[in-house]
Design a protein around this motif. Structure first.
Motif, PDB file in Angstrom:
ATOM      1  N   PRO A  39       0.832  -1.203   0.000  1.00 47.13           N
ATOM      2  CA  PRO A  39       0.000   0.000   0.000  1.00 47.13           C
ATOM      3  C   PRO A  39       0.866   1.253   0.000  1.00 47.13           C
ATOM      4  CG  PRO A  39      -0.811  -1.599   1.601  1.00 47.13           C
ATOM      5  CD  PRO A  39       0.516  -2.107   1.128  1.00 47.13           C
ATOM      6  N   PRO A  40       0.676   2.166  -0.956  1.00 51.13           N
ATOM      7  CA  PRO A  40       1.508   3.379  -1.008  1.00 51.13           C
ATOM      8  C   PRO A  40       1.235   4.280   0.193  1.00 51.13           C
ATOM      9  CG  PRO A  40       0.375   2.981  -3.104  1.00 51.13           C
ATOM     10  CD  PRO A  40      -0.243   2.072  -2.099  1.00 51.13           C
ATOM     11  N   PRO A  41       2.242   4.603   0.989  1.00 57.38           N
ATOM     12  CA  PRO A  41       2.009   5.441   2.169  1.00 57.38           C
ATOM     13  C   PRO A  41       1.707   6.881   1.782  1.00 57.38           C
ATOM     14  CG  PRO A  41       4.354   5.034   1.886  1.00 57.38           C
ATOM     15  CD  PRO A  41       3.659   4.187   0.859  1.00 57.38           C
ATOM     16  N   LEU A  42       0.961   7.552   2.623  1.00 56.01           N
ATOM     17  CA  LEU A  42       0.582   8.945   2.398  1.00 56.01           C
ATOM     18  C   LEU A  42       1.484   9.885   3.182  1.00 56.01           C
ATOM     19  CD1 LEU A  42      -3.294   8.528   2.724  1.00 56.01           C
ATOM     20  CD2 LEU A  42      -2.003   8.841   0.599  1.00 56.01           C
ATOM     21  N   GLY A  43       1.820  11.025   2.561  1.00 55.20           N
ATOM     22  CA  GLY A  43       2.576  12.053   3.254  1.00 55.20           C
ATOM     23  C   GLY A  43       3.989  11.672   3.612  1.00 55.20           C
ATOM     24  N   VAL A  44       4.529  10.652   2.959  1.00 52.20           N
ATOM     25  CA  VAL A  44       5.875  10.166   3.255  1.00 52.20           C
ATOM     26  C   VAL A  44       6.737  10.332   2.011  1.00 52.20           C
ATOM     27  CG1 VAL A  44       7.256   8.134   3.832  1.00 52.20           C
ATOM     28  CG2 VAL A  44       5.058   8.505   4.962  1.00 52.20           C
ATOM     29  N   GLU A  45       7.925  10.860   2.170  1.00 56.47           N
ATOM     30  CA  GLU A  45       8.816  11.007   1.028  1.00 56.47           C
ATOM     31  C   GLU A  45       9.352   9.644   0.612  1.00 56.47           C
ATOM     32  OE1 GLU A  45      12.571  13.711  -0.548  1.00 56.47           O
ATOM     33  OE2 GLU A  45      11.693  14.066   1.428  1.00 56.47           O
ATOM     34  N   MET A  46       9.145   9.315  -0.667  1.00 51.70           N
ATOM     35  CA  MET A  46       9.609   8.040  -1.216  1.00 51.70           C
ATOM     36  C   MET A  46      10.648   8.298  -2.299  1.00 51.70           C
ATOM     37  SD  MET A  46       6.054   5.846  -1.353  1.00 51.70           S
ATOM     38  CE  MET A  46       5.039   7.215  -1.968  1.00 51.70           C
ATOM     39  N   GLU A  47      11.469   7.305  -2.542  1.00 53.79           N
ATOM     40  CA  GLU A  47      12.568   7.428  -3.498  1.00 53.79           C
ATOM     41  C   GLU A  47      12.271   6.585  -4.734  1.00 53.79           C
ATOM     42  OE1 GLU A  47      17.402   6.593  -3.775  1.00 53.79           O
ATOM     43  OE2 GLU A  47      16.278   6.058  -1.963  1.00 53.79           O
ATOM     44  N   ILE A  48      12.571   7.136  -5.901  1.00 54.22           N
ATOM     45  CA  ILE A  48      12.445   6.397  -7.158  1.00 54.22           C
ATOM     46  C   ILE A  48      13.831   6.007  -7.628  1.00 54.22           C
ATOM     47  CG2 ILE A  48      11.690   6.505  -9.563  1.00 54.22           C
ATOM     48  CD1 ILE A  48       9.612   8.581  -8.693  1.00 54.22           C
ATOM     49  N   ARG A  49      14.042   4.700  -7.805  1.00 53.19           N
ATOM     50  CA  ARG A  49      15.327   4.221  -8.320  1.00 53.19           C
ATOM     51  C   ARG A  49      15.141   2.875  -9.016  1.00 53.19           C
ATOM     52  NH1 ARG A  49      15.889   3.305  -2.630  1.00 53.19           N
ATOM     53  NH2 ARG A  49      16.294   1.091  -2.147  1.00 53.19           N
ATOM     54  N   ASP A  50      15.868   2.670 -10.076  1.00 54.20           N
ATOM     55  CA  ASP A  50      15.860   1.397 -10.809  1.00 54.20           C
ATOM     56  C   ASP A  50      14.453   0.968 -11.216  1.00 54.20           C
ATOM     57  OD1 ASP A  50      18.656   1.242 -10.368  1.00 54.20           O
ATOM     58  OD2 ASP A  50      18.320   0.310  -8.407  1.00 54.20           O
ATOM     59  N   GLY A  51      13.639   1.942 -11.623  1.00 59.65           N
ATOM     60  CA  GLY A  51      12.289   1.619 -12.069  1.00 59.65           C
ATOM     61  C   GLY A  51      11.313   1.294 -10.962  1.00 59.65           C
ATOM     62  N   GLY A  52      11.724   1.543  -9.716  1.00 59.17           N
ATOM     63  CA  GLY A  52      10.856   1.221  -8.589  1.00 59.17           C
ATOM     64  C   GLY A  52      10.646   2.409  -7.669  1.00 59.17           C
ATOM     65  N   LEU A  53       9.562   2.340  -6.887  1.00 58.54           N
ATOM     66  CA  LEU A  53       9.243   3.351  -5.885  1.00 58.54           C
ATOM     67  C   LEU A  53       9.453   2.725  -4.518  1.00 58.54           C
ATOM     68  CD1 LEU A  53       7.973   6.132  -5.174  1.00 58.54           C
ATOM     69  CD2 LEU A  53       5.737   4.999  -5.277  1.00 58.54           C
ATOM     70  N   TYR A  54      10.320   3.351  -3.713  1.00 52.78           N
ATOM     71  CA  TYR A  54      10.701   2.783  -2.428  1.00 52.78           C
ATOM     72  C   TYR A  54      10.315   3.700  -1.274  1.00 52.78           C
ATOM     73  CZ  TYR A  54      13.600  -0.648  -4.892  1.00 52.78           C
ATOM     74  OH  TYR A  54      14.045  -1.663  -5.710  1.00 52.78           O
ATOM     75  N   SER A  55       9.800   3.093  -0.217  1.00 49.73           N
ATOM     76  CA  SER A  55       9.595   3.781   1.055  1.00 49.73           C
ATOM     77  C   SER A  55      10.591   3.170   2.026  1.00 49.73           C
ATOM     78  CB  SER A  55       8.163   3.596   1.558  1.00 49.73           C
ATOM     79  OG  SER A  55       7.984   4.206   2.817  1.00 49.73           O
ATOM     80  N   GLY A  56      11.706   3.868   2.263  1.00 48.75           N
ATOM     81  CA  GLY A  56      12.791   3.259   3.011  1.00 48.75           C
ATOM     82  C   GLY A  56      13.317   2.066   2.225  1.00 48.75           C
ATOM     83  N   PRO A  57      13.463   0.904   2.874  1.00 47.96           N
ATOM     84  CA  PRO A  57      13.958  -0.275   2.150  1.00 47.96           C
ATOM     85  C   PRO A  57      12.864  -1.025   1.385  1.00 47.96           C
ATOM     86  CG  PRO A  57      13.662  -0.803   4.464  1.00 47.96           C
ATOM     87  CD  PRO A  57      13.328   0.665   4.320  1.00 47.96           C
ATOM     88  N   LEU A  59      10.011  -1.911  -1.294  1.00 53.46           N
ATOM     89  CA  LEU A  59       9.565  -1.637  -2.649  1.00 53.46           C
ATOM     90  C   LEU A  59       8.042  -1.491  -2.642  1.00 53.46           C
ATOM     91  CD1 LEU A  59      10.117  -1.395  -5.699  1.00 53.46           C
ATOM     92  CD2 LEU A  59       9.896  -3.901  -5.837  1.00 53.46           C
ATOM     93  N   VAL A  60       7.564  -0.302  -2.970  1.00 51.12           N
ATOM     94  CA  VAL A  60       6.118  -0.022  -2.976  1.00 51.12           C
ATOM     95  C   VAL A  60       5.518  -0.343  -4.336  1.00 51.12           C
ATOM     96  CG1 VAL A  60       4.383   1.805  -2.758  1.00 51.12           C
ATOM     97  CG2 VAL A  60       6.343   1.746  -1.203  1.00 51.12           C
ATOM     98  N   ALA A  61       6.209   0.011  -5.420  1.00 48.60           N
ATOM     99  CA  ALA A  61       5.692  -0.220  -6.765  1.00 48.60           C
ATOM    100  C   ALA A  61       6.848  -0.301  -7.743  1.00 48.60           C
ATOM    101  CB  ALA A  61       4.739   0.900  -7.174  1.00 48.60           C
ATOM    102  N   SER A  62       6.631  -1.030  -8.843  1.00 44.30           N
ATOM    103  CA  SER A  62       7.637  -1.121  -9.897  1.00 44.30           C
ATOM    104  C   SER A  62       6.960  -0.893 -11.236  1.00 44.30           C
ATOM    105  CB  SER A  62       8.325  -2.486  -9.874  1.00 44.30           C
ATOM    106  OG  SER A  62       7.382  -3.540 -10.004  1.00 44.30           O
TER     107      SER A  62
END
Length: 208
Positions: A39-57, A59-62
């Motif tokens: 589940p994609p978290p709300l109001g949290v800064e996430m990082e995009i790398r290697d075609g994926g969306l990460y919340s900390g360690p 993987l939220v989405a690819s």
């Protein structure tokens, strides 16, 4: 990348279609398939790398490039009562939630078994991510969400054109198949002249 709470699906996570569209847009993918892993978290800064969306360690989405050539459900002038006004598993959903005053107010009614249609007045701040979101829930309501709460698991979309702000569009949805907890749907967005603007296919997963 941060998902503002107004763009929720379930109350504590991002709307699936909107999240998929944001990620595809950040990666510069005009036609993409996005798989939601958590589940994609709300109001949290996430990082995009290697075609994926990460919340900390985590993987939220690819996302990967994809060809979306599915047959779109046709334009229709039919309208039917929206079941979500009476029973909605996520009433504050950004796309179809009657309880989200900042949402898109897309209310898909079932015009036939496994078929939905909805009108949509395009907001002034429309983006490609908005279109991904608009293509999301009309597919979900083909599987009777009021009786079978489900969430988006995977979505692929092709956007040929973003509709102009203020235009009156139509979104249609069709159930393609269902197996176990998974349902496969196709949706389409039509502009004011009935021109096809976007098409998507998606897999929804029943909760519980």
């Amino acid at each position: 990348m941060i998902i503002d709470p107004q763009f929720c699906g379930p109350p504590v996570s991002g709307n699936g279609g909107y999240t998929c569209g944001l990620l595809a847009g950040h990666l510069g993918l005009g036609s993409a398939e996005v798989t939601l892993r958590k589940p994609p978290p709300l109001g949290v800064e996430m990082e995009i790398r290697d075609g994926g969306l990460y919340s900390g360690p985590d993987l939220v989405a690819s996302a990967v490039p994809a060809v979306v050539a599915d047959e779109p459900p046709p334009w229709t002038g039919q309208r039917a009562e929206y079941p979500g006004h009476a029973h909605h598993p996520f009433p504050t959903c950004y796309v179809c939630g009657p309880g989200n005053e900042h949402g898109l107010h897309i209310y898909p009614g079932r015009i036939a078994e496994g078929r939905t249609a909805a009108s949509w007045r395009v907001p002034g701040d429309v983006t490609s991510a908005t279109v991904w979101a608009a293509l999301d829930c009309p597919g979900g309501w083909t599987i009777q969400l009021e009786e079978k709460p489900s969430v988006l698991g995977r979505m692929a979309a092709r956007i040929d054109a973003v509709p102009p702000p203020g235009s009156e569009c139509v979104i249609t949805g069709a159930l393609v198949s269902a197996e176990g907890r998974k349902s496969h749907v196709v949706t389409a967005l039509y502009g004011p002249a009935r021109e096809l603007l976007a098409v998507a296919r998606a897999t929804w997963i029943a909760l519980g």
